[in-house]
Design a protein around this motif. Structure first.
Motif, PDB file in Angstrom:
ATOM      1  N   ARG A 153       0.816  -1.218   0.000  1.00 58.95           N
ATOM      2  CA  ARG A 153       0.000   0.000   0.000  1.00 58.95           C
ATOM      3  C   ARG A 153       0.848   1.265   0.000  1.00 58.95           C
ATOM      4  NH1 ARG A 153      -3.007  -0.664   5.305  1.00 58.95           N
ATOM      5  NH2 ARG A 153      -0.924  -1.452   5.844  1.00 58.95           N
ATOM      6  N   ASP A 211       5.805  -4.470   7.555  1.00 61.66           N
ATOM      7  CA  ASP A 211       4.430  -4.282   7.083  1.00 61.66           C
ATOM      8  C   ASP A 211       3.543  -5.329   7.737  1.00 61.66           C
ATOM      9  OD1 ASP A 211       2.003  -4.398   5.528  1.00 61.66           O
ATOM     10  OD2 ASP A 211       3.042  -3.292   3.939  1.00 61.66           O
ATOM     11  N   VAL A 213       0.519  -6.070   7.294  1.00 59.38           N
ATOM     12  CA  VAL A 213      -0.402  -6.751   6.387  1.00 59.38           C
ATOM     13  C   VAL A 213       0.342  -7.625   5.377  1.00 59.38           C
ATOM     14  CG1 VAL A 213      -2.197  -6.451   4.640  1.00 59.38           C
ATOM     15  CG2 VAL A 213      -2.152  -4.959   6.644  1.00 59.38           C
ATOM     16  N   SER A 214       1.167  -6.994   4.529  1.00 58.64           N
ATOM     17  CA  SER A 214       1.792  -7.710   3.418  1.00 58.64           C
ATOM     18  C   SER A 214       2.916  -8.640   3.849  1.00 58.64           C
ATOM     19  CB  SER A 214       2.339  -6.704   2.393  1.00 58.64           C
ATOM     20  OG  SER A 214       1.276  -6.004   1.779  1.00 58.64           O
ATOM     21  N   ASN A 217       1.079 -10.558   8.519  1.00 59.81           N
ATOM     22  CA  ASN A 217      -0.196 -11.274   8.484  1.00 59.81           C
ATOM     23  C   ASN A 217      -0.281 -12.229   7.297  1.00 59.81           C
ATOM     24  OD1 ASN A 217      -2.347  -8.584   9.772  1.00 59.81           O
ATOM     25  ND2 ASN A 217      -0.930  -9.958  10.803  1.00 59.81           N
ATOM     26  N   ALA A 218       0.250 -11.816   6.152  1.00 62.44           N
ATOM     27  CA  ALA A 218       0.219 -12.686   4.973  1.00 62.44           C
ATOM     28  C   ALA A 218       0.982 -13.977   5.230  1.00 62.44           C
ATOM     29  CB  ALA A 218       0.809 -11.960   3.768  1.00 62.44           C
ATOM     30  N   ASP A 221      -1.002 -16.207   7.676  1.00 62.61           N
ATOM     31  CA  ASP A 221      -2.142 -16.867   7.033  1.00 62.61           C
ATOM     32  C   ASP A 221      -1.737 -18.157   6.332  1.00 62.61           C
ATOM     33  OD1 ASP A 221      -3.886 -14.919   7.887  1.00 62.61           O
ATOM     34  OD2 ASP A 221      -3.836 -13.776   6.012  1.00 62.61           O
ATOM     35  N   ASP A 238      -0.416  -0.732  14.495  1.00 59.30           N
ATOM     36  CA  ASP A 238      -0.263  -2.080  13.944  1.00 59.30           C
ATOM     37  C   ASP A 238      -0.521  -3.144  15.010  1.00 59.30           C
ATOM     38  OD1 ASP A 238       0.429  -0.973  11.519  1.00 59.30           O
ATOM     39  OD2 ASP A 238       2.580  -1.269  11.777  1.00 59.30           O
ATOM     40  N   CYS A 241      -4.218  -4.424  15.654  1.00 54.21           N
ATOM     41  CA  CYS A 241      -4.933  -5.250  14.677  1.00 54.21           C
ATOM     42  C   CYS A 241      -5.417  -6.532  15.343  1.00 54.21           C
ATOM     43  CB  CYS A 241      -4.019  -5.592  13.504  1.00 54.21           C
ATOM     44  SG  CYS A 241      -3.493  -4.160  12.545  1.00 54.21           S
ATOM     45  N   HIS A 243      -5.258  -9.346  14.149  1.00 57.18           N
ATOM     46  CA  HIS A 243      -4.336 -10.412  13.760  1.00 57.18           C
ATOM     47  C   HIS A 243      -2.947 -10.025  14.264  1.00 57.18           C
ATOM     48  CE1 HIS A 243      -3.506 -13.527  10.329  1.00 57.18           C
ATOM     49  NE2 HIS A 243      -2.884 -13.819  11.441  1.00 57.18           N
TER      50      HIS A 243
END
Length: 271
Positions: A153, A211, A213-214, A217-218, A221, A238, A241, A243
């Motif tokens: 992002r 990051d 997210v990228s 968390n990615a 997952d 952060d 979150c 997660h």
């Protein structure tokens, strides 16, 4: 440590921030090298070729081989050669195309005739005409494959936060009514490509990134361990979150300490 975990380590925001090395990063890399820790540096950077990344690291006192760096463009080259061979319309800096071998590139003025439209980080080169050219290519018949070199992002440059490729990908998906194939973080295929290069598995690997997210968390997952550093684009929010990362360390300098006490490393199993 008969079965050590593999480490996937981000670059921007983790080893360096803009043109400044993160304190302790060079010592950490030397520690990893000396102990032969299985590792690969994974980045969504598409604004420069791998050799330029190697040169930049060397200038900062962090040496490595280009083969230890995985970029989305390298992953895309492999994927497209198998799934959609043909002419590329590449929206990346010209220097970055040096990482491509055996790829036919569409003329930068053409608005038809692409087998694939590959979108990376053009930085200040983005303008309406460039974005609209990508749109026209995607609307051509037969429809080309749309490839996104990551879905980051934003990132932190020396002058502050800068928007990254995800926003442009989403705009084109909306306008052209297509969905991009993502060949960078956070796509599972990108992580799996990195793990395959190390001969590692998801349940014995850890991703180190800035990051939430990228990177973190990615990876989580997919069953990997996600470690967040408090450098780069890290923000206190952060940690709010739903997660949560498996571990949070102040910087890459703290990685050896975390590595030494990680149950993942000792047992060969995650969390």
């Amino acid at each position: 440590m008969a079965n050590p975990a593999a480490l996937l380590i981000d670059l921007d925001g983790v080893l360096y921030e803009g043109d400044r090395i993160v304190e302790g990063a060079a010592a950490c890399v030397r520690w990893l090298v000396e102990r032969r820790v299985p590792r690969l540096y994974v980045t969504n950077t598409t604004s420069r070729p791998r050799q330029a990344i190697v040169d930049r690291r060397a200038a900062l006192g962090i040496e490595t081989e280009s083969e230890r760096i995985l970029t989305p463009l390298v992953a895309a080259s492999r994927w497209l050669s198998e799934n959609a061979p043909g002419v590329w319309a590449a929206f990346v800096p010209a220097a970055t195309c040096g990482d491509l071998t055996g790829v036919e590139l569409l003329d930068e003025r053409a608005e038809t005739g692409a087998r694939s439209v590959v979108l990376g980080d053009l930085g200040d080169a983005w303008d309406y005409a460039t974005l609209n050219r990508a749109f026209r290519l995607l609307m051509d018949e037969p429809a080309p494959v749309f490839v996104a070199l990551g879905m980051t992002r934003y990132w932190r440059a020396s002058d502050g936060l800068r928007i990254d490729v995800a926003a442009f990908v989403r705009a084109l998906e909306c306008a052209a009514g297509v969905e991009a194939v993502v060949l960078g973080k956070p796509a599972p295929a990108f992580f799996d490509t990195a793990l395959a290069a190390l001969g590692a598995t998801r349940d014995t690997a850890a991703m180190i990134g800035d990051d939430i997210v990228s990177d973190v968390n990615a990876a989580q997952d997919l069953g990997m361990t996600g470690v967040l550093v408090r450098t780069g684009k890290f923000r206190a929010s952060d940690l709010e979150c739903h997660h949560a990362p498996d571990a949070v360390i102040d910087s890459i300098a703290s990685l050896p300490e975390w590595y030494g006490r990680s149950s993942l490393i000792r047992s060969g199993t995650s969390r």
